[in-house]
Design an enzyme around this catalytic site. Structure first.
Site, PDB file in Angstrom:
ATOM      1  N   ASP A   1       0.861  -1.188   0.000  1.00 36.51           N
ATOM      2  CA  ASP A   1       0.000   0.000   0.000  1.00 36.51           C
ATOM      3  C   ASP A   1       0.895   1.233   0.000  1.00 36.51           C
ATOM      4  O   ASP A   1       2.104   1.122   0.188  1.00 36.51           O
ATOM      5  CB  ASP A   1      -1.011  -0.013   1.154  1.00 36.51           C
ATOM      6  CG  ASP A   1      -0.380   0.055   2.532  1.00 36.51           C
ATOM      7  OD1 ASP A   1       0.832  -0.245   2.660  1.00 36.51           O
ATOM      8  OD2 ASP A   1      -1.091   0.387   3.491  1.00 36.51           O
TER       9      ASP A   1
ATOM     10  N   TYR B   1       3.038   4.661   0.714  1.00 31.67           N
ATOM     11  CA  TYR B   1       3.717   5.241   1.887  1.00 31.67           C
ATOM     12  C   TYR B   1       2.719   6.118   2.638  1.00 31.67           C
ATOM     13  O   TYR B   1       1.893   6.807   2.037  1.00 31.67           O
ATOM     14  CB  TYR B   1       4.902   6.089   1.454  1.00 31.67           C
ATOM     15  CG  TYR B   1       6.028   5.325   0.790  1.00 31.67           C
ATOM     16  CD1 TYR B   1       6.677   4.274   1.440  1.00 31.67           C
ATOM     17  CD2 TYR B   1       6.466   5.670  -0.484  1.00 31.67           C
ATOM     18  CE1 TYR B   1       7.725   3.591   0.840  1.00 31.67           C
ATOM     19  CE2 TYR B   1       7.522   4.993  -1.094  1.00 31.67           C
ATOM     20  CZ  TYR B   1       8.146   3.953  -0.422  1.00 31.67           C
ATOM     21  OH  TYR B   1       9.188   3.291  -1.018  1.00 31.67           O
TER      22      TYR B   1
ATOM     23  N   PHE C   1       6.753   2.049  -4.278  1.00 31.71           N
ATOM     24  CA  PHE C   1       8.159   2.226  -3.889  1.00 31.71           C
ATOM     25  C   PHE C   1       8.716   3.616  -4.196  1.00 31.71           C
ATOM     26  O   PHE C   1       9.792   3.969  -3.727  1.00 31.71           O
ATOM     27  CB  PHE C   1       9.075   1.164  -4.529  1.00 31.71           C
ATOM     28  CG  PHE C   1       8.817  -0.224  -4.028  1.00 31.71           C
ATOM     29  CD1 PHE C   1       9.188  -0.591  -2.744  1.00 31.71           C
ATOM     30  CD2 PHE C   1       8.187  -1.174  -4.830  1.00 31.71           C
ATOM     31  CE1 PHE C   1       8.942  -1.878  -2.258  1.00 31.71           C
ATOM     32  CE2 PHE C   1       7.932  -2.455  -4.359  1.00 31.71           C
ATOM     33  CZ  PHE C   1       8.319  -2.819  -3.074  1.00 31.71           C
TER      34      PHE C   1
ATOM     35  N   HIS D   1      10.972  -9.636   0.019  1.00 30.43           N
ATOM     36  CA  HIS D   1      10.714  -8.203  -0.066  1.00 30.43           C
ATOM     37  C   HIS D   1      12.008  -7.421   0.241  1.00 30.43           C
ATOM     38  O   HIS D   1      12.833  -7.861   1.051  1.00 30.43           O
ATOM     39  CB  HIS D   1       9.624  -7.822   0.946  1.00 30.43           C
ATOM     40  CG  HIS D   1       9.039  -6.473   0.727  1.00 30.43           C
ATOM     41  ND1 HIS D   1       9.614  -5.329   1.243  1.00 30.43           N
ATOM     42  CD2 HIS D   1       7.942  -6.068   0.047  1.00 30.43           C
ATOM     43  CE1 HIS D   1       8.884  -4.285   0.893  1.00 30.43           C
ATOM     44  NE2 HIS D   1       7.863  -4.700   0.162  1.00 30.43           N
TER      45      HIS D   1
END
Length: 226
Positions: free
Chosen positions: A64, A66, A77, A186
């Site tokens: 989701d 930031y 990202f 991740h």
């Protein structure tokens, strides 16, 4: 919420007519009125605005947006140019340096990737300020599942970079033999050392694109300050 107007619209228009989406739209509008939500409403669909469906070469799936002030702008990202680079993106840049020799830039603004055909998709497209995962379960997951199905239907080579279990689960409907699925942990500081570092996804993606007669991605994000 600014609508999607490019070639994603015919691929997704059936979703917009479904009851869950009407409910999602209503809830998200209420949230923007009542509290601080990220990204800004006009940026929610930037991943689609910047990367038309017909131009998708690579898919990167985040979770989701930031949730701190000024960070999110609709690409997973990525942060706005003047914002500090978040830890997961720091690790992405480290892997890029080791994999392709890219220098580590002074900003985390990834629009350059999106403009070259990298779909920077979060699974959930909105979030409350300072509350990670606060919009999980509103309905965005169904919508972004439909996005992945639309990409899967594209009859050309596409690479998916699937970092972490949520992204890997998201792509379970990808079964197109022309598409390449790359999986790694991740890039967050909690898990990057378990196999994200050294995964060489960026060079693998470019090799796959070149092998299929497509222009590779220029992954180097340039410095913005001189």
């Amino acid at each position: 919420m600014s609508g999607i107007t490019n070639d994603w619209l015919p691929a997704l228009q059936d979703e917009f007519k479904k009851p869950y989406y009407a409910e999602l739209y209503k809830k998200v509008q209420e949230e923007y009125k009542e509290t601080q939500i990220f990204p800004p409403a006009d940026d929610i669909f930037n991943a689609f605005h910047f990367t038309p469906l017909s131009e998708v070469k690579v898919v990167i799936i985040g979770q989701d947006p930031y949730h701190n002030v000024g960070q999110a702008h609709g690409l997973c990202f990525s942060v706005k140019p003047e914002v500090d680079i978040p830890p997961s993106l720091v690790n992405i840049y480290k892997e890029l340096k080791d994999d392709l020799g890219c220098y580590i830039p002074d900003n985390g603004y990834l629009e350059k990737w999106a403009k070259q055909g990298v779909l920077m998709l979060n699974s959930v497209l909105t979030v409350r300020a300072h509350q990670a995962n606060s919009h999980q379960g509103l309905g965005w997951e169904k919508f972004t599942d439909a996005v992945i199905r639309a990409v899967n239907e594209q009859d050309r080579p596409i690479v998916y970079m699937l970092w972490g279990r949520p992204a890997q689960n998201k792509a379970k409907s990808v079964n197109n033999p022309k598409h390449l699925l790359l999986k790694a942990p991740h890039p967050s500081p909690l898990s990057a050392h378990r196999g994200f570092f050294g995964c060489k996804h960026f060079s693998q993606a470019n090799e796959y694109l070149k092998k299929n007669g497509l222009e590779p991605i220029d992954w180097q994000i340039e410095n913005r300050k001189q």
